[in-house]
Design a protein around this motif. Structure first.
Motif, PDB file in Angstrom:
ATOM      1  N   ILE A   1      15.320 -20.837 -75.862  1.00  0.00           N
ATOM      2  CA  ILE A   1      16.260 -19.820 -76.362  1.00  0.00           C
ATOM      3  C   ILE A   1      17.607 -20.448 -76.727  1.00  0.00           C
ATOM      4  O   ILE A   1      18.132 -20.199 -77.799  1.00  0.00           O
ATOM      5  CB  ILE A   1      16.502 -18.701 -75.303  1.00  0.00           C
ATOM      6  CG1 ILE A   1      15.210 -17.955 -74.995  1.00  0.00           C
ATOM      7  CG2 ILE A   1      17.614 -17.742 -75.772  1.00  0.00           C
ATOM      8  CD1 ILE A   1      14.939 -16.726 -75.793  1.00  0.00           C
TER       9      ILE A   1
ATOM     10  N   SER B   1      16.574 -20.922 -64.086  1.00  0.00           N
ATOM     11  CA  SER B   1      17.299 -21.543 -65.200  1.00  0.00           C
ATOM     12  C   SER B   1      18.802 -21.629 -64.943  1.00  0.00           C
ATOM     13  O   SER B   1      19.327 -20.959 -64.056  1.00  0.00           O
ATOM     14  CB  SER B   1      17.072 -20.697 -66.446  1.00  0.00           C
ATOM     15  OG  SER B   1      17.563 -19.387 -66.194  1.00  0.00           O
ATOM     16  N   GLN B   2      19.479 -22.393 -65.800  1.00  0.00           N
ATOM     17  CA  GLN B   2      20.946 -22.504 -65.723  1.00  0.00           C
ATOM     18  C   GLN B   2      21.614 -21.154 -65.913  1.00  0.00           C
ATOM     19  O   GLN B   2      22.675 -20.894 -65.373  1.00  0.00           O
ATOM     20  CB  GLN B   2      21.447 -23.423 -66.840  1.00  0.00           C
ATOM     21  CG  GLN B   2      21.190 -24.881 -66.602  1.00  0.00           C
ATOM     22  CD  GLN B   2      21.879 -25.729 -67.670  1.00  0.00           C
ATOM     23  OE1 GLN B   2      23.057 -25.549 -67.955  1.00  0.00           O
ATOM     24  NE2 GLN B   2      21.136 -26.651 -68.255  1.00  0.00           N
TER      25      GLN B   2
ATOM     26  N   ARG C   1      16.045 -16.785 -65.746  1.00  0.00           N
ATOM     27  CA  ARG C   1      14.646 -17.112 -66.024  1.00  0.00           C
ATOM     28  C   ARG C   1      14.074 -17.933 -64.886  1.00  0.00           C
ATOM     29  O   ARG C   1      14.751 -18.780 -64.323  1.00  0.00           O
ATOM     30  CB  ARG C   1      14.546 -17.903 -67.338  1.00  0.00           C
ATOM     31  CG  ARG C   1      14.788 -17.025 -68.510  1.00  0.00           C
ATOM     32  CD  ARG C   1      15.390 -17.720 -69.677  1.00  0.00           C
ATOM     33  NE  ARG C   1      15.907 -16.678 -70.536  1.00  0.00           N
ATOM     34  CZ  ARG C   1      15.150 -15.969 -71.360  1.00  0.00           C
ATOM     35  NH1 ARG C   1      13.868 -16.241 -71.485  1.00  0.00           N
ATOM     36  NH2 ARG C   1      15.665 -14.990 -72.058  1.00  0.00           N
TER      37      ARG C   1
ATOM     38  N   ASN D   1      24.612 -18.294 -70.067  1.00  0.00           N
ATOM     39  CA  ASN D   1      24.227 -19.700 -70.261  1.00  0.00           C
ATOM     40  C   ASN D   1      25.438 -20.642 -70.359  1.00  0.00           C
ATOM     41  O   ASN D   1      25.262 -21.838 -70.489  1.00  0.00           O
ATOM     42  CB  ASN D   1      23.327 -19.857 -71.498  1.00  0.00           C
ATOM     43  CG  ASN D   1      23.934 -19.220 -72.739  1.00  0.00           C
ATOM     44  OD1 ASN D   1      24.918 -18.497 -72.666  1.00  0.00           O
ATOM     45  ND2 ASN D   1      23.329 -19.481 -73.879  1.00  0.00           N
TER      46      ASN D   1
HETATM   47  S1  SF4 Z   1      20.246 -21.486 -70.075  1.00  0.00           S
HETATM   48 FE1  SF4 Z   1      18.853 -19.714 -70.056  1.00  0.00          FE
HETATM   49  S2  SF4 Z   1      18.632 -19.180 -72.205  1.00  0.00           S
HETATM   50 FE2  SF4 Z   1      19.445 -21.260 -72.139  1.00  0.00          FE
HETATM   51  S3  SF4 Z   1      17.624 -22.595 -72.213  1.00  0.00           S
HETATM   52 FE3  SF4 Z   1      18.138 -22.287 -70.060  1.00  0.00          FE
HETATM   53  S4  SF4 Z   1      16.850 -20.549 -69.515  1.00  0.00           S
HETATM   54 FE4  SF4 Z   1      16.929 -20.538 -71.701  1.00  0.00          FE
END
Ligand code: SF4
Length: 378
Positions: free
Chosen positions: A62, A75-76, A80, A126
């Motif tokens: 994304i 995720s950061q 996610r 993000n």
């Molecule tokens: S920060 Fe969130 S939106 Fe960006 S790549 Fe990682 S998981 Fe995907």
């Protein structure tokens, strides 16, 4: 109030109390009085879009962070998580903030002025901006906030019931609740409701193009024109944001740009000049540019508010580069919030705060001289 309504209110009240007493993050304003979700409930509702298997784990495509995650990792953007070998979004149908805002608050000054935008956000972002105004929801995850049970269909129904011209995906970062925003926007389109993306523009081209297919307007933050400042202030890079601006414009989404000027970080007038020149050279002369005043917040509480003279200087520099619609925001009572006809100098829209007090535009043209004022007016 019927017995059923009373029971429902009581249930909602008790859930709110429970959430607050357990230290959950609660965003205080909301127009939606529906069901509150139990913390962490049902967070694996949707598989994430743009996921890719790699030898190192599952990659999220994304945004430019391109997180690669193994089972159970988050995720950061805090949104996610890999669950049973698939990447899931944890931000779907569970906004922590729901409000009705004037569209001017996004800020969008050339898009249905005076209309109402049904505004939603989930937790997560993000980027990690040191000056984030909404850090209590952006720097946490949806399983730690108090959330409403508001699936896409319901968002559209509520927006329509509340006579909102648009739905805004805003406050935190819609890039990180992409699936929720995309599905809601698709339904809103069918119902004749417009979609507004208020974003940091930190997204990869392919998902952005898909989002643009259902977006009507966007306000994108251009936080600095210096790569090193971008990284230190936000944790992101400048170039992907510039690429996003071009995509929004090329895809026909009505675009406005916000540049928040932070003292000692992004107040260098030469850099502001370079930014304006880039905008001018790349076809953004008709794109409204909002210079916004910084107020001390989050990790930059020690800084003073942006001096108004710096904002005025920035506006002059932008005008010198041929940018036609320049605004100064977050300064109460300043006349630089009005829209001026670039041809005859008449005030075509006057504003007080977020309120439109005068509208002198008919059929997209200045009532006095007939000059076309770019925007989406009706
Ligand atoms: S920060 Fe969130 S939106 Fe960006 S790549 Fe990682 S998981 Fe995907």
């Amino acid at each position: 109030m019927t017995r059923k309504d009373f029971d429902k209110s009581k249930r909602i009240f008790l859930k709110k109390c429970l959430a607050l007493s357990s230290g959950m993050v609660c965003f205080p304003r909301s127009v939606f009085s529906g069901e509150i979700l139990t913390p962490g409930q049902d967070i694996y509702k949707r598989e994430a879009m743009f996921q890719e298997e790699t030898p190192r784990g599952i990659m999220c495509r994304i945004c430019p962070n391109e997180c690669v995650l193994k089972e159970g990792e988050v995720s950061q953007c805090n949104n996610r998580k890999v669950h049973n070998s698939k990447l899931y979004t944890m931000a779907f149908g569970n906004p922590c903030s729901v409000n009705i805002d004037p569209v001017e608050k996004k800020p969008l000054y050339h898009f249905f002025p005076g209309s109402r935008a049904y505004s939603i956000a989930t937790a997560g972002c993000n980027l990690v901006c040191l000056n984030c105004q909404n850090w209590t929801i952006s720097q946490t995850s949806p399983d730690k906030t108090m959330n409403y049970d508001l699936m896409p269909e319901k968002v559209v129904t509520e927006a329509s019931k509340n006579k909102c011209r648009s739905i805004a995906y805003t406050y935190s970062e819609p890039v990180t609740f992409y699936e929720y925003a995309f599905e809601t926007a698709t339904l809103a389109r069918k119902a004749g409701i417009k979609n507004i993306i208020k974003s940091n523009g930190y997204i990869n081209p392919e998902p952005l193009k898909k989002l643009c297919s259902v977006a009507d307007a966007a306000n994108i933050d251009l936080k600095s024109f210096n790569d090193s400042t971008y990284l230190k202030l936000t944790g992101g890079k400048l170039q992907p944001v510039l690429d996003s601006l071009k995509i929004y414009k090329d895809m026909g989404v009505w675009l406005e740009i916000t540049n928040l000027i932070v003292p000692t970080w992004s107040d260098n007038i030469d850099e502001i000049g370079k930014m304006c020149k880039w905008l001018s050279d790349n076809g953004f002369r008709d794109t409204p540019l909002h210079f916004s005043r910084f107020y001390p917040v989050y990790k930059l509480e020690q800084l003073p508010p942006t001096p108004v003279d710096i904002l005025k200087n920035a506006a002059k520099v932008a005008a010198g580069e041929g940018i036609k619609y320049i605004y100064i925001g977050n300064v109460p009572g300043n006349e630089a919030a009005d829209t001026i006809c670039p041809s005859c100098g008449t005030t075509v829209i006057a504003r007080q705060g977020f309120r439109v007090t005068l509208n002198n535009i008919s059929n997209g043209k200045c009532n006095k001289c007939g000059f076309e004022i770019k925007g989406v007016w009706n």
